[in-house]
Design an enzyme around this catalytic site. Structure first.
Site, short mmCIF file in Angstrom:
data_model
loop_
_atom_site.label_atom_id
_atom_site.label_comp_id
_atom_site.label_asym_id
_atom_site.label_seq_id
_atom_site.Cartn_x
_atom_site.Cartn_y
_atom_site.Cartn_z
N GLU A 154 9.77 -13.81 -12.45
CA GLU A 154 8.72 -12.75 -11.68
C GLU A 154 8.12 -11.99 -12.92
O GLU A 154 6.90 -11.28 -12.81
CB GLU A 154 9.48 -11.74 -10.77
CG GLU A 154 10.61 -10.88 -11.27
CD GLU A 154 11.36 -10.17 -10.18
OE1 GLU A 154 10.29 -9.70 -9.03
OE2 GLU A 154 12.32 -10.02 -10.25
N LYS A 164 6.41 -3.56 -4.58
CA LYS A 164 7.83 -3.30 -4.55
C LYS A 164 8.44 -3.35 -3.08
O LYS A 164 9.69 -3.77 -2.93
CB LYS A 164 8.24 -1.73 -5.31
CG LYS A 164 9.39 -1.38 -5.27
CD LYS A 164 10.28 -2.06 -6.20
CE LYS A 164 11.57 -1.24 -6.44
NZ LYS A 164 12.49 -2.44 -7.16
N TRP A 168 -2.97 -2.75 -1.64
CA TRP A 168 -2.27 -3.89 -2.11
C TRP A 168 -3.10 -5.04 -0.91
O TRP A 168 -2.70 -4.99 0.20
CB TRP A 168 -0.91 -4.05 -2.08
CG TRP A 168 0.02 -5.26 -2.65
CD1 TRP A 168 0.03 -5.48 -3.86
CD2 TRP A 168 0.25 -6.69 -1.79
NE1 TRP A 168 0.60 -6.92 -3.91
CE2 TRP A 168 0.84 -7.31 -2.79
CE3 TRP A 168 0.28 -6.74 -0.59
CZ2 TRP A 168 1.03 -8.66 -2.45
CZ3 TRP A 168 0.87 -8.22 -0.07
CH2 TRP A 168 1.19 -8.97 -1.00
N ARG A 217 4.66 0.46 -6.46
CA ARG A 217 4.96 -0.11 -5.13
C ARG A 217 3.84 -1.34 -5.16
O ARG A 217 3.83 -2.47 -4.55
CB ARG A 217 4.50 0.67 -3.89
CG ARG A 217 5.38 1.59 -3.64
CD ARG A 217 4.93 2.59 -2.73
NE ARG A 217 4.60 2.01 -1.37
CZ ARG A 217 5.40 2.17 -0.34
NH1 ARG A 217 6.65 3.00 -0.46
NH2 ARG A 217 5.12 1.32 0.92
N GLU A 219 19.65 -15.26 -9.72
CA GLU A 219 19.19 -13.99 -9.87
C GLU A 219 18.59 -13.69 -11.42
O GLU A 219 17.39 -13.25 -11.55
CB GLU A 219 20.01 -12.87 -9.86
CG GLU A 219 19.58 -11.52 -10.06
CD GLU A 219 18.43 -11.02 -9.49
OE1 GLU A 219 17.96 -11.66 -8.56
OE2 GLU A 219 17.81 -9.98 -9.81
N CYS A 263 0.83 -1.20 0.11
CA CYS A 263 0.01 -0.01 0.10
C CYS A 263 0.89 1.37 -0.10
O CYS A 263 1.88 1.20 0.34
CB CYS A 263 -0.65 -0.04 1.19
SG CYS A 263 -1.78 -1.28 1.60
N ASN A 289 -1.40 2.16 5.63
CA ASN A 289 -0.38 1.20 5.08
C ASN A 289 0.38 0.35 6.14
O ASN A 289 0.62 0.80 7.21
CB ASN A 289 0.77 1.85 4.48
CG ASN A 289 2.06 1.13 3.97
OD1 ASN A 289 1.72 -0.20 3.77
ND2 ASN A 289 3.26 1.79 3.67
N GLY A 290 0.06 -0.98 5.99
CA GLY A 290 0.56 -1.92 7.24
C GLY A 290 -0.32 -3.09 7.63
O GLY A 290 -1.44 -3.27 6.83
N LYS A 320 14.63 -13.22 -12.06
CA LYS A 320 14.11 -12.07 -12.96
C LYS A 320 13.20 -12.47 -13.92
O LYS A 320 12.25 -11.93 -14.21
CB LYS A 320 15.59 -11.49 -13.58
CG LYS A 320 15.23 -9.94 -13.89
CD LYS A 320 15.59 -9.07 -12.73
CE LYS A 320 15.21 -9.48 -11.33
NZ LYS A 320 15.36 -8.92 -10.15
N HIS A 328 21.53 -35.58 -9.85
CA HIS A 328 20.99 -36.15 -8.81
C HIS A 328 19.47 -36.09 -8.67
O HIS A 328 18.85 -36.15 -7.43
CB HIS A 328 21.59 -35.59 -7.57
CG HIS A 328 23.13 -35.90 -7.39
ND1 HIS A 328 23.64 -36.95 -7.30
CD2 HIS A 328 24.20 -35.10 -7.69
CE1 HIS A 328 25.12 -37.07 -7.50
NE2 HIS A 328 25.15 -35.76 -7.73
#
Ligand code: F6R
Length: 609
Positions: A489, A604, A75, A27, A482, A2, A99-100, A486, A505
């Site tokens: 996502e 974000k 969000w 975000r 990474e 948020c 927000n939270g 990338k 294996h």
């Protein structure tokens, strides 16, 4: 996560709020809303979906009018994305955005229901609005009512609040969740992050936990949780509105990939004195480094992957044991740490809930903490014992690229300093590695230019894949993690990274002609071994993309595509090779028509655990 904004001043509040929310869109969000104070009342407009849906709704139904107001991008956490669950939420005389997460919202809600209150939404935020309204009924001073309310709340919050009786004020309070207070001429702002308000002002205050800000057109007053006035230090952002625009690029992600050479320069050059790293301004003392027993690098996602590279380099150069941990695991597994151990927390936002909790736990257990953070003044930056800021500037794309790159550059700076302090490299080597690090901005620029076309061609081959494998050994494996994250996502293609030697294996049973493999083989000592592993997947029908160095002898039957990066100091190669990996992910996502900068379900700044 948020985002919240607020405004008091001479402009039309709704316009400022929507504009500021647009700058917080990065975000991640699924609904939006605003409230403004006009004609003696607070009016609210809110809508599920993107800001465009809110703007369309206001065009049809009228926008809240007034010169003071609050706004929110949500969000979803408690309750699905819907008009009714969108913020702002109201009590009789109070309207707020949040927000939270309020952890004890159920017990507070039960109390309020017993007290005769009814609820419209499923959110924890409406509970805060009703609770504040409840206390405001008895304590008619808004600041006192806010203080009383926050005493009941458990969890994290940044709140923007308007009261029916105070048409010229916006109130704000925070605990754990980020919040800045913007200081303009005849106007004041609140925002979750400076980019939201940078168009209006570069000057801001950081609000500490449980501080309350009262904004009016004439200025800002801040109080602590005992209602004592607090004198704040004014901060000024050292970047401007251009840094938060797309600058002619189609997406923030590709703009940020292109900003990497500058970001490395800004991060590394100021820390070099007489050809060697100098981290004194970060409170890092060579004598203390010498005494470190074990290092734990703790972070989430991409930031954690930068730690994987750091581990290989620190262990190799400084001969010091390094463990890399996912913050959400570290914090709950009673880690064996204490005095003499160093915990390095890596975070772009400096607000990631799990990373912050891991850092606090490490401190409690007596370990020293070093934060590597991009966002100035963020909570992790403020609470760490030692701090190295990365200077990537604002990173808007949800998929991190330039922040990862500068995290890598700091891993190297620190590894060189640690190795020199421990006496495992001599001054000549120290200066050699440092001079090579100083060459990386130019090398990265070259790699962007030389690999873009090949990366585009490779991505054309990947767009129909259902699943992909990234393989490598040593530093190449660390980097593959990474590359794989990338791609998945933003392209939504499943992918995994695997240590090349571990394939046989179990995982090799997945290999078919429909499973492309991206093999990274840049480390000379491991080259032959990785080539053998590539042959094993090739023999089972996989289409192989191989990334290696110029001058490497690639057997003709090994790879379908070969992408070469310049032959450079090997321990620094992750900084070059991450570029084509980022580009492959970017072009694959673009060709699949995805929302590259705001991938589905992602946020974000992950301020909840
Ligand atoms: C992926 C990405 C995330 C973040 C992670 C930690 O592209 O950006 O994996 O790296 O959420 O975030 P920070 O660095 O803000 O702690």
């Amino acid at each position: 996560m948020c985002g919240i904004v607020g405004y008091v001043g001479h402009r039309d509040a709704a316009d400022v709020l929507v504009n500021a929310l647009t700058r917080l869109a990065y975000r991640g969000y699924d609904s939006a809303g605003i409230a403004a104070f006009g004609n003696g009342k607070i009016s609210v407009a809110k809508s599920k979906g993107k800001l465009k849906d809110l703007i369309d709704k206001m065009a049809n139904e009228g926008k809240p009018l007034g010169k003071a107001g609050i706004g929110h991008t949500r969000w979803a956490t408690h309750g699905e994305p819907s008009d009714v669950n969108s913020h702002p939420h109201s009590g009789a005389k109070v309207t707020l955005v949040h927000n939270g997460i309020i952890e004890n919202y159920k017990e507070l809600k039960n109390f309020l229901i017993q007290d005769g209150r009814t609820f419209l939404s499923d959110t924890d935020t409406e509970v805060v609005a009703q609770l504040l309204d409840h206390y405001y009924t008895y304590i008619s001073d808004p600041v006192k009512a806010i203080i009383r309310t926050t005493q009941d709340l458990r969890g994290s919050f940044a709140l923007g609040i308007v009261f029916q009786d105070y048409p010229d004020n916006v109130f704000a309070v925070r605990r754990e969740s980020p919040l800045v207070i913007g200081v303009g001429e005849g106007e004041s702002f609140i925002a979750s992050d400076v980019p939201a308000i940078i168009e209006y002002t570069k000057d801001y205050y950081l609000l500490e936990h449980d501080e309350i800000a009262v904004l009016s057109p004439d200025g800002i007053k801040v109080y602590d949780s005992h209602y004592r006035p607090v004198i704040k230090t004014l901060k000024t952002a050292d970047w401007d509105v251009d840094a938060v625009g797309k600058g002619g690029y189609p997406h923030y992600m590709i703009k940020e990939i292109n900003e990497q050479p500058t970001a490395i320069k800004n991060t590394v050059v100021p820390r070099i004195k007489d050809g060697m790293p100098n981290l004194e301004e970060c409170s890092i003392d060579p004598e203390a480094l010498r005494k470190i027993r074990n290092i734990f690098i703790v972070a989430c996602g991409t930031a954690m992957h930068s730690g994987m590279v750091g581990k290989y380099v620190m262990e190799e150069l400084a001969r010091t044991h390094v463990t890399v941990d996912i913050a959400s695991e570290f914090r709950y597994r009673n880690p064996i740490i204490g005095e003499g151990d160093l915990i390095i927390i890596v975070s772009q936002s400096g607000e990631t809930a799990d990373s912050l909790a891991a850092m606090r736990l490490a401190k409690q257990k007596g370990a020293k903490t070093l934060a590597i953070v991009n966002a100035m003044g963020s909570t992790i930056a403020r609470e760490a014992d030692m701090l190295i800021y990365t200077h990537a500037g604002p990173e808007i794309s949800v998929a991190s690229t330039k922040a990862y790159m500068v995290q890598l550059s700091v891993m190297y700076l620190f590894a060189f300093e640690l190795a020199f302090a421990k006496g495992t490299i001599d001054e000549e080597q120290y200066k050699y590695y440092t001079s090579k690090l100083l060459e990386t901005p130019d090398m990265v620029q070259k790699v962007i230019e030389s690999t873009t076309e090949t990366a585009q061609k490779i991505s054309t081959q990947l767009i129909t894949a259902d699943s992909l494998l990234y393989i490598g050994r040593g530093l190449d494996y660390a980097l593959s993690m990474e590359g794989s994250l990338k791609l998945k996502e933003i392209s939504y293609i499943h992918s995994e990274s695997y240590a090349a030697g571990e394939l046989k294996h179990g995982t090799i049973s997945l290999i078919t002609k429909d499973m492309p493999v991206i093999a990274v083989a840049t480390q000379s000592a491991l080259y032959e071994k990785t080539v053998s592993n590539i042959k094993e997947v090739k023999a089972r029908g996989a289409k192989v993309v191989m990334i290696c160095k110029e001058g490497d002898d690639v057997p003709s039957d090994v790879a379908d595509f070969v992408l070469k990066v310049p032959d450079f100091e090997e321990c620094l190669l992750p900084m070059l090779v991450c570029v084509p990996l980022q580009l492959i992910a970017y072009y694959t996502a673009v060709q699949r028509g995805n929302d590259v900068d705001q991938p589905r379900n992602l946020a974000k700044s992950v301020t909840v655990e």
